[in-house]
Design a protein around this motif. Structure first.
Motif, PDB file in Angstrom:
ATOM      1  N   ASP A 131      -0.365   4.124  -2.358  1.00 64.73           N
ATOM      2  CA  ASP A 131      -1.778   4.640  -1.965  1.00 64.73           C
ATOM      3  C   ASP A 131      -1.191   5.728  -0.717  1.00 64.73           C
ATOM      4  O   ASP A 131      -1.836   6.503  -0.819  1.00 64.73           O
TER       5      ASP A 131
ATOM      6  N   ASP B 229       0.435   8.808  -1.956  1.00 66.23           N
ATOM      7  CA  ASP B 229      -0.592   9.757  -2.657  1.00 66.23           C
ATOM      8  C   ASP B 229      -1.308  10.425  -1.605  1.00 66.23           C
ATOM      9  O   ASP B 229      -1.903  11.539  -1.858  1.00 66.23           O
TER      10      ASP B 229
ATOM     11  N   HIS C 157       0.838  -1.080  -0.135  1.00 63.60           N
ATOM     12  CA  HIS C 157       0.144  -0.193  -0.039  1.00 63.60           C
ATOM     13  C   HIS C 157       1.072   1.300   0.096  1.00 63.60           C
ATOM     14  O   HIS C 157       0.328   2.586   0.168  1.00 63.60           O
TER      15      HIS C 157
END
Length: 92
Positions: A86, A89, A83
Protein backbone atom coordinates in the motif's frame (compact mmCIF):
# COMPACT_ATOMS: atom_id res chain seq x y z
CA UNK A 1 10.65 22.79 8.77
CA UNK A 2 8.67 25.11 6.48
CA UNK A 3 6.18 22.51 5.33
CA UNK A 4 4.64 21.87 8.78
CA UNK A 5 1.00 22.87 8.96
CA UNK A 6 -1.55 22.85 11.75
CA UNK A 7 -3.54 19.67 12.37
CA UNK A 8 -6.68 19.40 14.47
CA UNK A 9 -7.53 16.34 16.58
CA UNK A 10 -10.36 15.26 18.79
CA UNK A 11 -9.34 13.22 21.81
CA UNK A 12 -11.27 11.29 24.39
CA UNK A 13 -11.25 12.41 28.02
CA UNK A 14 -8.77 9.69 29.01
CA UNK A 15 -5.89 11.50 27.26
CA UNK A 16 -4.24 14.34 29.11
CA UNK A 17 -3.44 17.59 27.38
CA UNK A 18 0.28 16.70 27.15
CA UNK A 19 -0.50 13.54 25.18
CA UNK A 20 -2.94 15.43 22.97
CA UNK A 21 -0.44 18.20 22.32
CA UNK A 22 2.31 15.71 21.46
CA UNK A 23 0.00 13.76 19.14
CA UNK A 24 -1.13 16.92 17.43
CA UNK A 25 2.47 18.02 16.90
CA UNK A 26 3.41 14.60 15.48
CA UNK A 27 0.52 14.70 13.03
CA UNK A 28 1.36 18.29 12.06
CA UNK A 29 4.87 17.18 11.11
CA UNK A 30 3.62 14.13 9.21
CA UNK A 31 1.04 16.22 7.35
CA UNK A 32 3.81 18.58 6.35
CA UNK A 33 6.18 16.00 4.84
CA UNK A 34 6.26 16.91 1.15
CA UNK A 35 5.35 14.34 -1.52
CA UNK A 36 8.41 12.36 -2.49
CA UNK A 37 10.03 12.83 0.93
CA UNK A 38 10.03 10.67 4.05
CA UNK A 39 10.98 10.95 7.71
CA UNK A 40 11.66 8.17 10.17
CA UNK A 41 9.75 7.82 13.42
CA UNK A 42 12.93 8.78 15.25
CA UNK A 43 13.52 11.81 13.02
CA UNK A 44 10.06 13.10 13.91
CA UNK A 45 10.70 12.64 17.64
CA UNK A 46 14.08 14.33 17.35
CA UNK A 47 12.60 17.24 15.41
CA UNK A 48 9.96 17.71 18.11
CA UNK A 49 12.49 17.30 20.92
CA UNK A 50 10.16 14.93 22.75
CA UNK A 51 9.42 11.21 22.85
CA UNK A 52 11.06 8.64 20.68
CA UNK A 53 10.27 6.40 17.73
CA UNK A 54 7.87 4.25 19.73
CA UNK A 55 5.87 7.22 20.95
CA UNK A 56 5.62 8.59 17.41
CA UNK A 57 4.61 5.14 16.19
CA UNK A 58 1.88 4.95 18.81
CA UNK A 59 0.47 8.31 17.72
CA UNK A 60 0.49 7.13 14.12
CA UNK A 61 -1.17 3.83 15.02
CA UNK A 62 -3.97 5.45 17.03
CA UNK A 63 -4.61 8.76 15.24
CA UNK A 64 -2.56 8.72 12.03
CA UNK A 65 -5.04 7.13 9.62
CA UNK A 66 -5.85 10.45 7.98
CA UNK A 67 -2.23 11.57 7.76
CA UNK A 68 0.15 10.53 4.95
CA UNK A 69 1.44 7.59 7.02
CA UNK A 70 3.36 6.14 4.05
CA UNK A 71 5.83 9.02 4.38
CA UNK A 72 6.92 7.77 7.82
CA UNK A 73 9.44 4.94 7.71
CA UNK A 74 11.64 2.94 10.05
CA UNK A 75 15.22 4.04 10.69
CA UNK A 76 16.46 1.25 8.40
CA UNK A 77 14.35 2.61 5.52
CA UNK A 78 11.69 -0.08 5.68
CA UNK A 79 7.97 0.58 5.57
CA UNK A 80 5.36 -0.32 8.17
CA UNK A 81 5.22 -4.12 8.24
CA UNK A 82 2.17 -5.49 6.48
CA UNK A 83 1.56 -2.22 4.63
CA UNK A 84 4.53 -2.25 2.27
CA UNK A 85 2.49 -2.74 -0.92
CA UNK A 86 0.00 0.00 0.00
CA UNK A 87 2.85 2.39 0.83
CA UNK A 88 4.63 1.66 -2.46
CA UNK A 89 1.39 2.14 -4.40
CA UNK A 90 1.02 5.61 -2.87
CA UNK A 91 4.49 6.60 -4.12
CA UNK A 92 3.61 5.80 -7.75
Amino acid sequence: MPWVETHSLSFTARHDSGDAAFAERVLDVVDGIPPGRVMSYGDIAEYLGRGGPRQVGRVMAVWGGGAPWWRVIHADGSFLRGHERDALDRYQ
